[in-house]
Write a protein that holds these residues in place. Structure first.
Motif, PDB file in Angstrom:
ATOM      1  N   PHE A   1       0.803  -1.214   0.000  1.00  0.00           N
ATOM      2  CA  PHE A   1       0.000   0.000   0.000  1.00  0.00           C
ATOM      3  C   PHE A   1       0.845   1.278   0.000  1.00  0.00           C
ATOM      4  O   PHE A   1       0.300   2.370   0.159  1.00  0.00           O
ATOM      5  CB  PHE A   1      -0.963  -0.005   1.187  1.00  0.00           C
ATOM      6  N   GLU A   2       2.149   1.141  -0.176  1.00  0.00           N
ATOM      7  CA  GLU A   2       2.983   2.329  -0.347  1.00  0.00           C
ATOM      8  C   GLU A   2       2.611   3.004  -1.663  1.00  0.00           C
ATOM      9  O   GLU A   2       2.463   2.338  -2.684  1.00  0.00           O
ATOM     10  CB  GLU A   2       4.463   1.957  -0.339  1.00  0.00           C
ATOM     11  N   ARG A   3       2.492   4.303  -1.632  1.00  0.00           N
ATOM     12  CA  ARG A   3       2.005   5.004  -2.822  1.00  0.00           C
ATOM     13  C   ARG A   3       3.174   5.303  -3.775  1.00  0.00           C
ATOM     14  O   ARG A   3       3.540   6.469  -4.000  1.00  0.00           O
ATOM     15  CB  ARG A   3       1.268   6.277  -2.435  1.00  0.00           C
TER      16      ARG A   3
ATOM     17  N   THR B   1      -7.316  -4.902  -9.056  1.00  0.00           N
ATOM     18  CA  THR B   1      -5.899  -4.756  -8.715  1.00  0.00           C
ATOM     19  C   THR B   1      -5.179  -3.889  -9.730  1.00  0.00           C
ATOM     20  O   THR B   1      -4.339  -3.053  -9.373  1.00  0.00           O
ATOM     21  CB  THR B   1      -5.230  -6.142  -8.629  1.00  0.00           C
TER      22      THR B   1
ATOM     23  N   PHE C   1      -6.099  -0.445  -8.946  1.00  0.00           N
ATOM     24  CA  PHE C   1      -5.398  -0.029  -7.726  1.00  0.00           C
ATOM     25  C   PHE C   1      -3.967   0.391  -8.034  1.00  0.00           C
ATOM     26  O   PHE C   1      -3.487   1.430  -7.558  1.00  0.00           O
ATOM     27  CB  PHE C   1      -5.413  -1.175  -6.712  1.00  0.00           C
ATOM     28  N   TYR C   2      -3.280  -0.400  -8.845  1.00  0.00           N
ATOM     29  CA  TYR C   2      -1.901  -0.059  -9.213  1.00  0.00           C
ATOM     30  C   TYR C   2      -1.850   1.228 -10.030  1.00  0.00           C
ATOM     31  O   TYR C   2      -0.942   2.055  -9.848  1.00  0.00           O
ATOM     32  CB  TYR C   2      -1.255  -1.209  -9.987  1.00  0.00           C
TER      33      TYR C   2
ATOM     34  N   ILE D   1      -4.134   3.787 -10.093  1.00  0.00           N
ATOM     35  CA  ILE D   1      -4.599   4.970  -9.377  1.00  0.00           C
ATOM     36  C   ILE D   1      -3.764   5.244  -8.120  1.00  0.00           C
ATOM     37  O   ILE D   1      -3.336   6.375  -7.884  1.00  0.00           O
ATOM     38  CB  ILE D   1      -6.086   4.813  -8.998  1.00  0.00           C
ATOM     39  N   TRP D   2      -3.540   4.196  -7.317  1.00  0.00           N
ATOM     40  CA  TRP D   2      -2.872   4.401  -6.030  1.00  0.00           C
ATOM     41  C   TRP D   2      -1.349   4.367  -6.142  1.00  0.00           C
ATOM     42  O   TRP D   2      -0.650   5.254  -5.651  1.00  0.00           O
ATOM     43  CB  TRP D   2      -3.352   3.374  -5.013  1.00  0.00           C
ATOM     44  N   LYS D   3      -0.820   3.349  -6.831  1.00  0.00           N
ATOM     45  CA  LYS D   3       0.627   3.191  -6.905  1.00  0.00           C
ATOM     46  C   LYS D   3       1.236   3.872  -8.133  1.00  0.00           C
ATOM     47  O   LYS D   3       2.455   3.863  -8.311  1.00  0.00           O
ATOM     48  CB  LYS D   3       0.987   1.703  -6.896  1.00  0.00           C
ATOM     49  N   ARG D   4       0.376   4.436  -8.981  1.00  0.00           N
ATOM     50  CA  ARG D   4       0.829   5.141 -10.183  1.00  0.00           C
ATOM     51  C   ARG D   4       1.719   4.244 -11.053  1.00  0.00           C
ATOM     52  O   ARG D   4       2.767   4.654 -11.543  1.00  0.00           O
ATOM     53  CB  ARG D   4       1.549   6.437  -9.800  1.00  0.00           C
TER      54      ARG D   4
END
Length: 202
Positions: A94-96, A173, A176-177, A179-182
Motif C-alpha cells: 500500500f505504499e504510494r 488490482t 489499484f496499481y 490509481i494508487w501506486k501510479r
C-alpha cells in the motif's frame, strides 16, 4: 515528469513480456469472458461455449509449456516466491509508489497460479460433465462414470462464480496499481516494455 522520475532506485526500460505471452494473455481474456457469458446467458445449446472452452484448453496447454521453455520472465520458476518474499512485498503493497517489479511480483504470482489452477479445474470439469440433457455433454463424459460426470457438472457450475470473482479482483488490482501506486500494468502487456528496477548485472 517521466514515469520513473519519482524513484531513487536506478531503473531501466526492458522488454519484459514476449509477443507469445502477450498474445496468450489477451486471447485468454477474450475466451474466458466469452465462455463465461455464453455459459451464464447464452443459448440452451452451448456449442459456442464449448468452442471457447476448447480454445481455453489450447491456451492453457501453451502456457504450461511456455512456463517451462519460454523466455525467463514467462517461466514459472521466475515467479515462484517463498513466504518471506511474499510477506515482505505484501507489507509494502500500500505504499504510494510504483514497485517496478521485473515480472510477476509475489502477490501477482499467487494470483496467476490461482487463476491458472482454477481455469484448469474449470475446463477439466466441463470436458467431463454431463448435465443429463443429452445435448451439452462434455467430450470426456463417456470415459468416466455417471457419478463422476454428474459431479463434474456440479463443480463446473460452482466454479463459475469463483472464476468471476478472481477476474473482478484482477481488474480491481490493475486499477489499484494505476490509481494508487501510479504504475500502469496494462501498457507493458500491450507493448512488452516496462520500467523496472535495474539489475546489478545490467
Amino acid at each position: 515528469m517521466t514515469e520513473h522520475s519519482e524513484q531513487d532506485t536506478p531503473l531501466e526500460r526492458v522488454r519484459l513480456w514476449d509477443p507469445a505471452i502477450r498474445l496468450f494473455h489477451w486471447a485468454l481474456v477474450l475466451c474466458v469472458v466469452a465462455a463465461w457469458g455464453l455459459g451464464e446467458f447464452g443459448p440452451d445449446v452451448m456449442t459456442l461455449h464449448f468452442y471457447f472452452g476448447y480454445a481455453i484448453v489450447a491456451l492453457l496447454a501453451f502456457r504450461l509449456i511456455w512456463g517451462l521453455i519460454g523466455p525467463k520472465t514467462a517461466r514459472f520458476a521466475h515467479f515462484i516466491y517463498g513466504p518471506k518474499a511474499t510477506l515482505s512485498y505484501a507489507a509494502s503493497l500500500f505504499e504510494r509508489k510504483p514497485s517496478y517489479w521485473r515480472g510477476h511480483n509475489p502477490m501477482g504470482a499467487l494470483a496467476a497460479f490461482a487463476l491458472l489452477g482454477l481455469l484448469i479445474a474449470q475446463v477439466a470439469s466441463g470436458l467431463m460433465g454431463d448435465p443429463d440433457d443429452f445435448i451439452n455433454v462434455g467430450p470426456l463424459a463417456q470415459y468416466v462414470g455417471s457419478d463422476t460426470a454428474s459431479l463434474a457438472i456440479d463443480l463446473h457450475e460452482a466454479l463459475a462464480p469463483l472464476l468471476l470473482l478472481l477476474v473482478v479482483l484482477h481488474v480491481a488490482t490493475i486499477a489499484f496499481y494505476k490509481i494508487w501506486k501510479r504504475e500502469d500494468l496494462i501498457k507493458p502487456m500491450i507493448t512488452g516494455w516496462k520500467w523496472v528496477r535495474k539489475s546489478e548485472d545490467s
